[in-house]
Design an enzyme around this catalytic site. Structure first.
Site, short mmCIF file in Angstrom:
data_model
loop_
_atom_site.label_atom_id
_atom_site.label_comp_id
_atom_site.label_asym_id
_atom_site.label_seq_id
_atom_site.Cartn_x
_atom_site.Cartn_y
_atom_site.Cartn_z
N ASN A 7 38.18 50.69 11.14
CA ASN A 7 37.25 49.92 10.32
C ASN A 7 37.51 48.43 10.57
OD1 ASN A 7 35.74 48.73 8.34
ND2 ASN A 7 36.84 49.64 6.61
N HIS A 90 33.17 52.70 0.51
CA HIS A 90 34.44 52.01 0.75
C HIS A 90 34.81 51.16 -0.47
CE1 HIS A 90 37.47 49.33 2.37
NE2 HIS A 90 37.69 50.27 3.26
N GLU A 159 41.39 56.82 0.12
CA GLU A 159 41.97 55.50 0.35
C GLU A 159 42.34 54.87 -0.98
OE1 GLU A 159 40.68 53.74 4.33
OE2 GLU A 159 39.11 53.25 2.91
N GLY A 165 45.02 47.24 2.86
CA GLY A 165 45.25 45.86 3.29
C GLY A 165 46.44 45.20 2.63
N SER A 195 46.83 51.00 4.76
CA SER A 195 48.03 50.50 5.46
C SER A 195 48.62 51.51 6.45
CB SER A 195 49.08 50.01 4.46
OG SER A 195 48.56 48.92 3.71
P1 PGA Z 1 43.99 48.90 5.91
O1 PGA Z 1 42.47 49.25 5.52
O2 PGA Z 1 44.37 49.83 7.01
O3 PGA Z 1 43.96 47.46 6.34
O4 PGA Z 1 44.81 49.13 4.69
C1 PGA Z 1 42.03 50.57 5.45
C2 PGA Z 1 40.58 50.62 5.05
O5 PGA Z 1 40.15 49.80 4.24
O6 PGA Z 1 39.81 51.47 5.54
#
Ligand code: PGA
Length: 235
Positions: A7, A90, A159, A165, A195
Site C-alpha cells: 500500500n 482502510h 490491521e 505506521g 508495521s
Molecule cells: P504500515 O501500514 O505497514 O506502514 O504499518 C500498513 C497499512 O496501512 O496497510
C-alpha cells in the site's frame, strides 16, 4: 505461499511507480509466488503489463461510474487502465478522512456488484485493544455491518490501528487470537497489516490463520518489497 500486498498511501510519483512495478514484475516473471498486489496513488495508476498474479489496485474510488464528485475518481477512470482491484475500509480512510461504516458498506456493495477484487480492511483503535479481545472482536463486528463476507472476490485484512505506521507490530498472540476468531466467521483469505517489515514478515506469515500481509511503510522501496516476497515465497 502467502499473499503479499503493498500500500503506497501518499508516496511515489508516476515515474517511480512505473519503475517499481517493472522491478516487481520482472522478479515475478522468474519466481513462482502467490498473488502480489500493489496499490499506487490515484495519479500513478496506469495500464501496466504484468504477469497474471501481479495485481495493480486502487487505494480508493468513489461508488460511481462518473459524475460530479469533485476530487474523486470513479470506475470510468479505473476502466481506462483495466483496474479491477480496490482497497476498502482502510483505517486511514475511516479515521482521517471520516468514512463512516455506512459509506464504506455502500462502496463495498457498488464494487462487489461490478466484480472487483476487494481487499477489505478492519481493525481496532488502541483504546478498544486495551479493553481486551472480546471488545476487539465486538468492535470489528461493527466494521462488518453491510459487508457480504461470502463475496467470492473478497480478501480481508486485519490491521490494528495502533500498529499502522507506528513501528509497533501486534504480538504473535494478538494476531493469532484475532485471526482465529475471524476465520470462524469468514472463509476468505485473511491478511495481517501493521508495521510488517523484512524482519518480521516470515514469522507473521507462518502464524495460524494468516494468509498473507498488507504492507505500507516497508513496501515503499522496491528492492525491500521484492526481498519480502522472496523470503516468504516458500512458506
Ligand atoms: P504500515 O501500514 O505497514 O506502514 O504499518 C500498513 C497499512 O496501512 O496497510
Amino acid at each position: 505461499m502467502p499473499i503479499i500486498a503493498a500500500n503506497f498511501k501518499t508516496n511515489h510519483t508516476r515515474s517511480s511507480t512505473a519503475k517499481y512495478v517493472s522491478l516487481v514484475n520482472n522478479y515475478l516473471k522468474t519466481n513462482s509466488t502467490s498473488d502480489v498486489y500493489i496499490f499506487p496513488t490515484a495519479t500513478s495508476l496506469d495500464y501496466f503489463e504484468t504477469v497474471a498474479n501481479l495485481h495493480i489496485g486502487a487505494q480508493n474510488a468513489y461508488a460511481t461510474q462518473n459524475g460530479s464528485f469533485t476530487g474523486e475518481i470513479g470506475t470510468e477512470q479505473l476502466d481506462e487502465f483495466y483496474i479491477k482491484t480496490i482497497l476498502i475500509g482502510h483505517s486511514e480512510r475511516r479515521h482521517i478522512l471520516g468514512e463512516t461504516q455506512e459509506m464504506i458498506a455502500q462502496k463495498y456493495q457498488y464494487f462487489k456488484a461490478l466484480g472487483y477484487r476487494i481487499i477489505y480492511c478492519v481493525g481496532e483503535p488502541l483504546e478498544i485493544k486495551e479493553s481486551g479481545l472480546d471488545a476487539t472482536l465486538q468492535y470489528m463486528q461493527t466494521q462488518f455491518e453491510g459487508i457480504d463476507l461470502s463475496y467470492e472476490n473478497l480478501v480481508v485484512a486485519y490491521e490494528p490501528v495502533w500498529a499502522i505506521g507506528t513501528g509497533v507490530t501486534a504480538t504473535n498472540d494478538d494476531i493469532v487470537n484475532v485471526h482465529q476468531a475471524l476465520k470462524k466467521q469468514c472463509s476468505k483469505p485473511l491478511l495481517y497489516g501493521g508495521s510488517v517489515k523484512l524482519g518480521n514478515v516470515e514469522s507473521i506469515c507462518q502464524l495460524d490463520g494468516v494468509d498473507g500481509v498488507l504492507i505500507g511503510t516497508a513496501s515503499w522501496v522496491a528492492e525491500d518489497f521484492i526481498k519480502i516476497i522472496e523470503n516468504t515465497k516458500e512458506l
